[in-house]
Structures are given as structure tokens and as C-alpha cells.
Design a protein around this motif. Structure first.
Motif, PDB file in Angstrom:
ATOM      1  N   MET A 129       0.830  -1.209   0.000  1.00 48.75           N
ATOM      2  CA  MET A 129       0.000   0.000   0.000  1.00 48.75           C
ATOM      3  C   MET A 129       0.869   1.265   0.000  1.00 48.75           C
ATOM      4  N   LYS A 130       2.207   1.099  -0.170  1.00 47.64           N
ATOM      5  CA  LYS A 130       3.075   2.276  -0.199  1.00 47.64           C
ATOM      6  C   LYS A 130       3.157   2.875  -1.601  1.00 47.64           C
ATOM      7  N   LEU A 183      -2.634   3.729  -4.130  1.00 47.77           N
ATOM      8  CA  LEU A 183      -3.473   4.593  -3.290  1.00 47.77           C
ATOM      9  C   LEU A 183      -4.447   5.412  -4.138  1.00 47.77           C
ATOM     10  N   TYR A 184      -4.016   5.805  -5.341  1.00 49.54           N
ATOM     11  CA  TYR A 184      -4.931   6.517  -6.233  1.00 49.54           C
ATOM     12  C   TYR A 184      -6.114   5.617  -6.615  1.00 49.54           C
ATOM     13  N   LEU A 185      -5.799   4.343  -6.894  1.00 49.43           N
ATOM     14  CA  LEU A 185      -6.868   3.396  -7.252  1.00 49.43           C
ATOM     15  C   LEU A 185      -7.863   3.246  -6.096  1.00 49.43           C
ATOM     16  N   VAL A 186      -7.309   3.073  -4.894  1.00 50.92           N
ATOM     17  CA  VAL A 186      -8.182   2.926  -3.722  1.00 50.92           C
ATOM     18  C   VAL A 186      -9.006   4.194  -3.524  1.00 50.92           C
ATOM     19  N   ALA A 225       0.564  -5.685  -6.923  1.00 48.73           N
ATOM     20  CA  ALA A 225      -0.693  -5.491  -6.189  1.00 48.73           C
ATOM     21  C   ALA A 225      -1.675  -4.687  -7.040  1.00 48.73           C
ATOM     22  N   LYS A 226      -1.147  -3.788  -7.878  1.00 48.64           N
ATOM     23  CA  LYS A 226      -2.027  -3.005  -8.751  1.00 48.64           C
ATOM     24  C   LYS A 226      -2.656  -3.896  -9.822  1.00 48.64           C
ATOM     25  N   LEU A 227      -1.910  -4.912 -10.243  1.00 45.23           N
ATOM     26  CA  LEU A 227      -2.455  -5.841 -11.247  1.00 45.23           C
ATOM     27  C   LEU A 227      -3.618  -6.644 -10.647  1.00 45.23           C
ATOM     28  N   LEU A 228      -3.445  -7.084  -9.390  1.00 41.45           N
ATOM     29  CA  LEU A 228      -4.535  -7.776  -8.696  1.00 41.45           C
ATOM     30  C   LEU A 228      -5.734  -6.841  -8.539  1.00 41.45           C
ATOM     31  N   PHE A 229      -5.464  -5.604  -8.169  1.00 46.41           N
ATOM     32  CA  PHE A 229      -6.535  -4.618  -8.016  1.00 46.41           C
ATOM     33  C   PHE A 229      -7.268  -4.409  -9.340  1.00 46.41           C
TER      34      PHE A 229
END
Length: 332
Positions: A1-2, A7-10, A179-183
């Protein structure tokens, strides 16, 4: 989450949920608590909780993500088995499934030992399940019972576990950003579900498979799928894809998500149920929320792995600690 892009996606999803919450409250304030609006409020509230839990697992790192999906597999398989009547002869088989096959699969996945991740369930578990059931001595509907358990294990454990495995895809120039790919996969697939539902309600006329899923229409699939593809394409900056590649991958997720949901609906209807459970107000059960991801996860994983030539077999061979533990266990 760093990762600031994560964080923009969230933040984007949180903004959408805030707007949805505000609109729901305004509608209820004007029209009162009708059944449709109460259901809408339940769905929005449930999305808040799902978002919080999903982000919390990402904040805990890879271990947290694998624990999270292991728990989801357990809950999804529990719902599947609950709707599938099982005789006493299968109870010991199911005990092995829940408390040995499932945990070991996620240990192999999280280690990671890619070769064993690929074959543990399709080979060893699928051989063990009928052997254990045969030893119970119950031959009534043996093939049907065994195939039902294997289908539950395949979808609820094996297919679902491909989502956290996205964290290990070694994509050149994208290290530490998976993690962005999973998101991206979860977001596009789930938004496609929502958009197909909304456009189906607004413009749906032609039902695709009315006996299987009455809410799925051709118009909902086309318009909702197009909207999800546009959203997925607009997120190319958070993925290793170009805009064109992100659009193609979004189409893949829309199509595989749609057919995953359709097939699981067919299974559900064959068992005489409308929902897999009641654990998520407004949505049904855990499996109702995950069904579109079951096909999307493995298909997306292998297409991306092939496209970027990730060589997972070479990158993730058996860890030394697992090799030493196995040698100690067999006494050599």
C-alpha cells in the motif's frame, strides 16, 4: 500500500462509493425505504465492507493476501458443499479437503513453489478424493458425488488461488507493483458485473439464458461490458499494459467474468438455489460475489504470463526450506 498509484486506485473506488452512498440516501429520503432502495443500500454497504477487507489484506503484504484468499476459498467451498447434499460416506473425504488439501495448496502457492501449485489439486487431490470416497464403501451415485466435490475444489480453491498468484508474476519493469495488477483484475471484473446489472435493468430486453440467470441480457452484456472496458482502459497507467493492451485485457476479463458467473449460476440453479448463501446482505453469499472471478483469475494469469514470457517455472522452483522439511519428514 506504499505505492502511490495503488493509493490513487483505492481513492477512486472510495470516491465512487461515497457518491453511491450519497445518491442512495437522497433516493431513500425522497421515496422512502422501498424494497429496491433497501436492497441498493445493502449492496452499497456491503461494497464498503468488501473494499475495507480487500484493502486491509493488501496492507498486510503478500502473506496477508494469501491468508485472505485462503479464507475466501474456505468460505466459498463451505457454501458450495452446504448446497450440495453429501452422504455420510463423503464426510471424511470433505474433512481431508478442508483441512489438508486446501491449506497445503495455499502453502505451495504462498511459498511459492509454482510447479506444485499447478499440479497439487489437478493431479494429487483429484486422485485422492475418489480413493478416499471409495474406501468409505458407499457406491450410490459415486461418480456424481465425486465429480461434485472435485468441481467445488477446482473452482473454489484452485481457480480462486490464481488471484493472489498475480503478486508473483515476474514482469520486466513492473517489479514490486503487482498489487495493482490484482486490483485491476478484481476492479474490472466486479465493475463489469455491476454495469451489466445496471444496463440490463435500464435497457435489457433479450435474455441470454433465462433459465440459468434471468438478469443477464444481451444489452446488459454489451453496454455494461463496454463501460467496464472503458474503465479498465482508463487504468492502463496502473498496469504493465499500453492503453490498447489494457483494453484487450479488459475485454478478456469481461468475457471470462460473464461466463464464469453464468456457469456458476447454472450449477446453483441445478442445486435448486437462488443464492449460494446469505452472508453478504444484498449480494447473497461469498460465492455469489466471487463467481465472476473464478474463470477470470486463471485465464488472465496465464495470458499475461505468456504475453510477458514470465517463466514462472524457472523463477519459482521448490524453496530450500520446503525441500529440507520434506527430506526430514521422509527420514532421509
Amino acid at each position: 500500500m506504499k505505492d502511490p498509484e495503488l493509493l490513487y486506485l483505492v481513492g477512486g473506488v472510495v470516491a465512487v462509493l461515497l457518491i453511491a452512498t450519497l445518491i442512495t440516501r437522497i433516493l431513500i429520503g425522497r421515496s422512502g425505504e422501498t424494497a429496491v432502495l433497501v436492497n441498493l443500500r445493502q449492496r452499497v454497504n456491503a461494497w464498503w465492507w468488501m473494499m475495507i477487507v480487500f484493502c486491509s489484506s493488501l496492507a498486510l503484504g503478500k502473506s496477508g493476501v494469501f491468508w485472505f484468499y485462503g479464507l475466501l476459498s474456505f468460505l466459498a467451498l463451505r457454501e458450495f458443499i452446504t448446497l450440495s447434499p453429501t452422504p455420510r460416506g463423503d464426510h471424511r473425504t470433505l474433512t481431508w479437503v478442508f483441512f489438508l488439501i486446501l491449506p497445503l495448496h495455499y502453502i505451495f502457492a504462498g511459498a511459492p513453489w509454482y510447479g506444485m501449485f499447478l499440479i497439487w489439486i489437478p493431479v494429487y487431490a483429484f486422485v485422492f478424493i475418489p480413493i478416499r470416497s471409495a474406501l468409505a464403501g458407499d457406491t450410490e451415485r459415486f461418480l456424481e458425488r465425486t465429480a461434485r466435490i472435485q468441481w467445488g475444489v477446482l473452482t473454489c480453491i484452485y481457480f480462486l488461488s490464481y488471484l493472489p498468484m498475480l503478486l508473483y508474476l515476474p514482469i520486466e519493469g513492473y517489479h514490486g507493483q503487482n498489487a495493482k495488477l490484482l486490483f485491476f483484475v478484481v476492479l474490472v471484473t466486479q465493475i463489469s458485473d455491476v454495469m451489466q446489472y445496471v444496463f440490463g435493468k435500464l435497457f435489457g430486453k433479450t435474455k441470454i439464458a433465462p433459465k440459468v440467470s434471468p438478469s443477464k441480457t444481451r444489452e446488459g452484456l454489451l453496454y455494461g461490458g463496454a463501460a467496464a472496458t472503458l474503465i479498465g482502459t482508463s487504468l492502463w497507467w496502473a498496469t504493465p499494459f499500453t492503453p490498447v493492451e489494457a483494453a484487450i485485457m479488459s475485454i478478456v476479463l469481461v468475457a471470462s467474468g460473464f461466463f464464469g458467473g453464468l456457469v456458476m449460476s447454472a450449477v446453483k440453479r441445478s442445486l435448486g438455489a437462488k443464492d449460494w448463501g446469505r452472508g453478504i446482505p444484498g449480494h447473497g453469499g461469498v460465492l455469489d460475489r466471487l463467481d465472476s472471478l473464478l474463470f477470470a483469475g486463471p485465464i488472465f494469469f496465464h495470458i499475461v504470463g505468456y504475453y510477458f514470457d514470465t517463466s514462472m517455472h524457472d523463477s519459482y522452483q521448490q524453496p530450500q526450506w520446503m525441500y529440507d522439511a520434506l527430506r526430514l519428514w521422509i527420514g532421509s
